[in-house]
Structures are given as C-alpha cells and as structure tokens.
Design a protein around this motif. Structure first.
Motif, short mmCIF file in Angstrom:
data_model
loop_
_atom_site.label_atom_id
_atom_site.label_comp_id
_atom_site.label_asym_id
_atom_site.label_seq_id
_atom_site.Cartn_x
_atom_site.Cartn_y
_atom_site.Cartn_z
N GLU A 382 7.63 -36.76 -17.84
CA GLU A 382 7.11 -35.50 -17.30
C GLU A 382 7.10 -35.48 -15.78
O GLU A 382 7.32 -34.45 -15.16
N PHE A 383 6.84 -36.64 -15.18
CA PHE A 383 6.78 -36.73 -13.72
C PHE A 383 7.89 -37.64 -13.19
O PHE A 383 7.66 -38.53 -12.39
N THR A 384 9.10 -37.37 -13.64
CA THR A 384 10.20 -38.24 -13.25
C THR A 384 10.57 -38.06 -11.78
O THR A 384 10.63 -36.93 -11.28
N PHE A 385 10.76 -39.17 -11.09
CA PHE A 385 11.28 -39.12 -9.73
C PHE A 385 12.16 -40.34 -9.44
O PHE A 385 12.43 -40.67 -8.28
N ASP A 386 12.62 -40.98 -10.51
CA ASP A 386 13.51 -42.13 -10.37
C ASP A 386 14.92 -41.63 -10.04
O ASP A 386 15.68 -41.24 -10.92
N ILE A 387 15.25 -41.65 -8.78
CA ILE A 387 16.51 -41.07 -8.31
C ILE A 387 17.72 -41.84 -8.85
O ILE A 387 18.83 -41.29 -8.93
N SER A 388 17.52 -43.09 -9.24
CA SER A 388 18.64 -43.88 -9.76
C SER A 388 19.12 -43.34 -11.10
O SER A 388 20.25 -43.62 -11.51
N GLN A 389 18.28 -42.58 -11.79
CA GLN A 389 18.64 -42.04 -13.10
C GLN A 389 19.24 -40.64 -13.02
O GLN A 389 19.60 -40.05 -14.05
N LEU A 390 19.36 -40.11 -11.82
CA LEU A 390 19.88 -38.75 -11.66
C LEU A 390 21.40 -38.73 -11.87
O LEU A 390 22.13 -39.51 -11.27
N ASP A 391 21.86 -37.83 -12.72
CA ASP A 391 23.29 -37.64 -12.98
C ASP A 391 23.82 -36.59 -12.00
O ASP A 391 23.56 -35.40 -12.16
N TRP A 392 24.56 -37.03 -10.99
CA TRP A 392 25.01 -36.11 -9.95
C TRP A 392 25.94 -35.03 -10.50
O TRP A 392 25.89 -33.87 -10.07
N ASP A 393 26.80 -35.40 -11.43
CA ASP A 393 27.73 -34.42 -11.99
C ASP A 393 26.96 -33.29 -12.70
O ASP A 393 27.24 -32.11 -12.49
N LYS A 394 26.00 -33.66 -13.49
CA LYS A 394 25.19 -32.67 -14.19
C LYS A 394 24.35 -31.86 -13.20
O LYS A 394 24.19 -30.64 -13.35
N PHE A 395 23.84 -32.55 -12.19
CA PHE A 395 23.03 -31.85 -11.18
C PHE A 395 23.84 -30.76 -10.49
O PHE A 395 23.39 -29.62 -10.35
N PHE A 396 25.06 -31.10 -10.05
CA PHE A 396 25.86 -30.12 -9.31
C PHE A 396 26.33 -28.98 -10.22
O PHE A 396 26.49 -27.85 -9.75
N TYR A 397 26.56 -29.28 -11.48
CA TYR A 397 26.91 -28.22 -12.43
C TYR A 397 25.82 -27.15 -12.43
O TYR A 397 26.10 -25.94 -12.35
N ASN A 398 24.57 -27.57 -12.51
CA ASN A 398 23.45 -26.63 -12.53
C ASN A 398 23.12 -26.08 -11.14
O ASN A 398 22.72 -24.92 -11.00
N TYR A 399 23.30 -26.91 -10.14
CA TYR A 399 23.00 -26.52 -8.75
C TYR A 399 23.86 -25.33 -8.32
O TYR A 399 23.37 -24.34 -7.77
N ILE A 400 25.16 -25.41 -8.60
CA ILE A 400 26.08 -24.34 -8.24
C ILE A 400 25.72 -23.05 -8.97
O ILE A 400 25.70 -21.95 -8.38
N ARG A 401 25.42 -23.15 -10.24
CA ARG A 401 25.07 -21.96 -11.02
C ARG A 401 23.72 -21.40 -10.57
O ARG A 401 23.52 -20.18 -10.56
#
Length: 454
Positions: A382-401
């Motif tokens: 619920e309170f995730t902030f572990d940046i090592s687990q962030l999927d950049w490809d998935k992030f940018f897919y949603n970020y652009i949209r």
C-alpha cells in the motif's frame, strides 16, 4: 493557500479537489472535502500571511508538518527565492515550534541542493553562504545590484533554486533546534506510477516539458548526454516515502531526542538507473501510438552532447520553421501564435535543464533503504516506495497516456483523428527530409563539379 488570478482560496481548493487525481478518494469518501480546511497564507509573507485565528488553529490542531512549499523556478529572482525558500522555511519552523502536539517536521529539499558535489551523501554539507549575511544583502541592496552580483553569490550552484534550497537545509538544521525534524531530498519528480490515478501529472516541470514538447512536434533538439542518468522518481512513490519518513521521525523521537536531523536521498539512479538514451527510447515507442490531437508536427527528437551540433539543429529544426510559419501568419493576417517567441522560451527551458542532463552524480541512500526495511510487510504494497521494483517500461506506457489525458486534456475520443493527422505529418516530414537531402546533394554537385571538370 493564497488567492491567485482573482480566485479565492475556496475556489482554488474546489478546483484542485475536482481534479481527476481525487476521483478515487471521492468515490470511496464522497464527503471528504468537508474534512479539509483551507487557510489563507503565503510563504513569502511575514508570519506566513496567516491571521491570528488561523495561526492559533494550526498551533492547537497540527501534529505533523510536511513543508514542501517552494518556488521551483530555476531562473527565479534571488530575492523572491530567498523569501519563499529560506525565510518561508524559517517562518514555518517558528510556527511548528509553537504547536502544542508537534511530533515531526518533514522538510522537502531536493537531491540537487548540493549539486556542486560529484558524490552526495545523506548528510549536511557546507552552506553556500551564511543565512544572516544573505538576508542582510536581500534587505539592503536594490534589485539591480542583487542581479549584478548574483552570479558571484551563486558560485558553484547553477541557479537560485538549488542555491536557496541548500541554504534552507541549514535553516532546518540550525534554526530548527528543539524540533523533531528530518530533511528529505527527492530527485526529479514526475507523474504517478499507479496511485491514486495511473499516469497522472499536472505540470510541465523538468523532463515532462521535454516529453510534451517532443510529443506535440515542437521540440526537435535537446542538449544532453544520452549516457547520463535521468534521475526521476514517480510522485506517488515520493509521497509514500515521505509518509514512512514521518512515521519514523515520530517513532524515533523519544529514543533519539530531538537534535538528530536525519537526511534521506530519494533517488532512482542508485537502485534503478535510467539513461537519457533509454528515456528517449521509451517516450518514442510509447508516444507514437497515442499522439495528441494538438500536435503541430510528428515526433522527431534528436539529442546532442555537442553544443555546436545542438545549435545547428536548433537553427534548422526550430527557428527556420518558426520564421517560415510566422511569415505566413503575417502575410495571411491570421491569429496563430508567434512561433519564434515560443522557441525562444523552449531554448531557455533547455538551457536550464542542460546542467542536469549532461552530468551524473553518485548518491548514497542507506537511510532510504533502512527506512524501507522498517515498513511492515503488510504495508509495503500500500505504501510502496522501493524504486528498485519500478518497471520503467510500464511506467512510461502509462506516463505518456497520462500526459495526453490529464495534462493536455486530450480525451481518447480524439485519438483516431490525431492518428490520421500524425500519419500526414510523418509523410510530410519524409518528403521534406528527402527533398532537403536532394537539394544538398545538388548544391554539393554544383560546387564540386567545376573542380572535377578542370
């Protein structure tokens, strides 16, 4: 909050809470707005611009302070930046000291407050200048003199933002004695990864402006080193980390006393690095499928670490088309924007970012890692902030949209029309490119042929 553009604080709050960002909260808590009390204030004013009644309300009711108010303009006038980022911080500390139930003070700084260092640890560094000395200059010197001596005052710091944030850290450390406090240094903050709304953002600060400019077909050349790291963090990860840090300072207060000022470097370059080359690749592959209907040309972005090459590309891809378009506008007496002036602003924006896109820093983040370990397993999702687990490809897919929908206000119903427009731009771009190439070849032949004939 302060009144802005003729809107009262209540009107501004209503506008903020009507943002899609709060749609999930409103669905779960329909009457959540009644739990928020807006107060009139301004960090640049003495006493934060609060009335005696409002100040007393805060003194009686508040137990944890998140101080994130700041001017983030890199080219802000030094006096303005001082009043908000330094004097404002001191005013908030004064208020916090009066709070009857204060348990923690969380000061949001920036990972680049000490960007004159190549290696940045989670500790306090030397202040650029003594706070009292700087304040005396701000209060006694007129604006012209301040402007003339500003480069010397800034010294190794690239702008007034980083400079004043570095000084503000010392205000928190020295002036905040007796207050349980921490300093939190986030990297470049971008849109949300997943909560409360996926891909949300509401501003064009930092790399977001680059993405929007390129996606709209306005930005075609950037001065950066593709081997350097794009040190970005999603805003929802940052907020979760701040909440965890607040819990830690409250928990540690009785045991450690009130004089320790723990510092957290919240960065992505340490545990999940993303190069500018990969940044460019991701915005390209995820942006071409969802072009904005407001685009004036197709996506065409080049990145150069050589300033001369960047300058030539800027002249060819920015100013030459701008002059042509402005000439057509002048001849036809149409009401189109002045593209030359727009590109002057784009270039100024690029110059500001260049300092951060052509350098790398080595950060330590042991305190952030230790903080992550302190979060109970049941709360980590619920309170995730572990940046090592962030999927950049998935992030940018949603970020652009998200940029398309939330920032450009471009609904999905416009996508078919935008894609048709985009394909036409691509065809026109290819035609212009090959015609230009043929012209260059022809000119080269005209110049070289006499040499061969002789």
């Amino acid at each position: 909050m302060r009144e802005k553009k003729g809107k009262s604080i209540s009107e501004r709050l209503d506008a903020i809470l009507s943002d899609p960002l709060f749609s999930v909260l409103e669905k779960n808590e329909p009457k959540f707005r009644h739990r928020i009390t807006p107060l009139t204030g301004d960090c640049a004013l003495p006493g934060l611009g609060l009335s005696p009644e409002e100040r007393q309300l805060l003194i009686n009711e508040v137990g944890i302070v998140f101080h994130g108010a700041a001017t983030v303009r890199f080219d802000e006038q030094l006096k303005v930046a001082f009043n908000i980022n330094i004097r404002g911080t001191r005013e908030v500390l004064d208020l916090a000291r009066e709070m009857k139930n204060l348990k923690g003070f969380i000061h949001v700084s920036t990972a680049y407050a000490n960007c004159h260092k190549n290696e940045i640890e989670e500790r306090l560094y030397e202040s650029p200048i003594d706070v009292k000395k700087l304040e005396d200059m701000i209060n006694t010197l007129d604006e012209d003199i301040l402007t003339s001596i500003q480069p010397k005052l800034l010294g190794k710091w690239p702008n007034t933002y980083a400079f004043t944030k570095a000084v503000a850290e010392h205000v928190v450390h020295d002036y905040g004695r007796g207050i349980p406090r921490i300093i939190f240094r986030p990297a470049i903050v971008v849109g949300t990864d997943r909560e409360p709304v996926i891909g949300w953002t509401d501003n064009v600060y930092g790399p977001t402006g680059l993405v929007v400019g390129a996606g709209c077909g306005l930005l075609h050349s950037v001065f950066a080193d593709t081997n350097m790291t794009a040190n970005i963090v999603p805003v929802d990860y940052l907020v979760n980390a701040l909440i965890a840090a607040a819990a830690a300072v409250v928990h540690d207060q009785p045991r450690n006393g009130r004089e320790e000022v723990k510092i957290y470097n919240y960065v992505s370059c340490k545990d999940n690095p993303l190069s500018w080359a990969e940044f460019k690749r991701l915005i390209e592959i995820h942006g071409k499928d969802v072009p904005p209907v407001k685009a004036v040309w197709c996506y065409f972005l080049t990145i150069h670490k050589n300033w001369a090459t960047h300058f030539i590309c800027t002249m060819l891809f920015h100013y030459l088309p701008a002059l042509i378009m402005d000439s057509i506008t002048w001849i036809t007496r149409s009401d189109n924007p002045n593209m030359y002036q727009i590109y002057k602003k784009v270039d100024k924006y690029g110059e500001v970012l260049a300092f951060f896109s052509t350098r790398d820093w080595q950060f330590t983040n042991q305190n952030v890692r230790a903080l992550l370990e302190r979060v109970p397993p049941k709360d980590r999702e619920e309170f995730t902030f572990d940046i090592s687990q962030l999927d950049w490809d998935k992030f940018f897919y949603n970020y652009i949209r998200g940029l398309r929908v939330y920032l450009l206000k471009d609904g999905w119903e416009t996508l078919p029309r935008a894609q048709i427009k985009w394909r036409r731009f691509v065809i026109a771009h290819q035609i212009i490119k090959y015609v230009g190439l043929l012209i260059l070849v022809r000119l080269a032949w005209m110049i070289a042929s006499p040499l061969f004939s002789s």
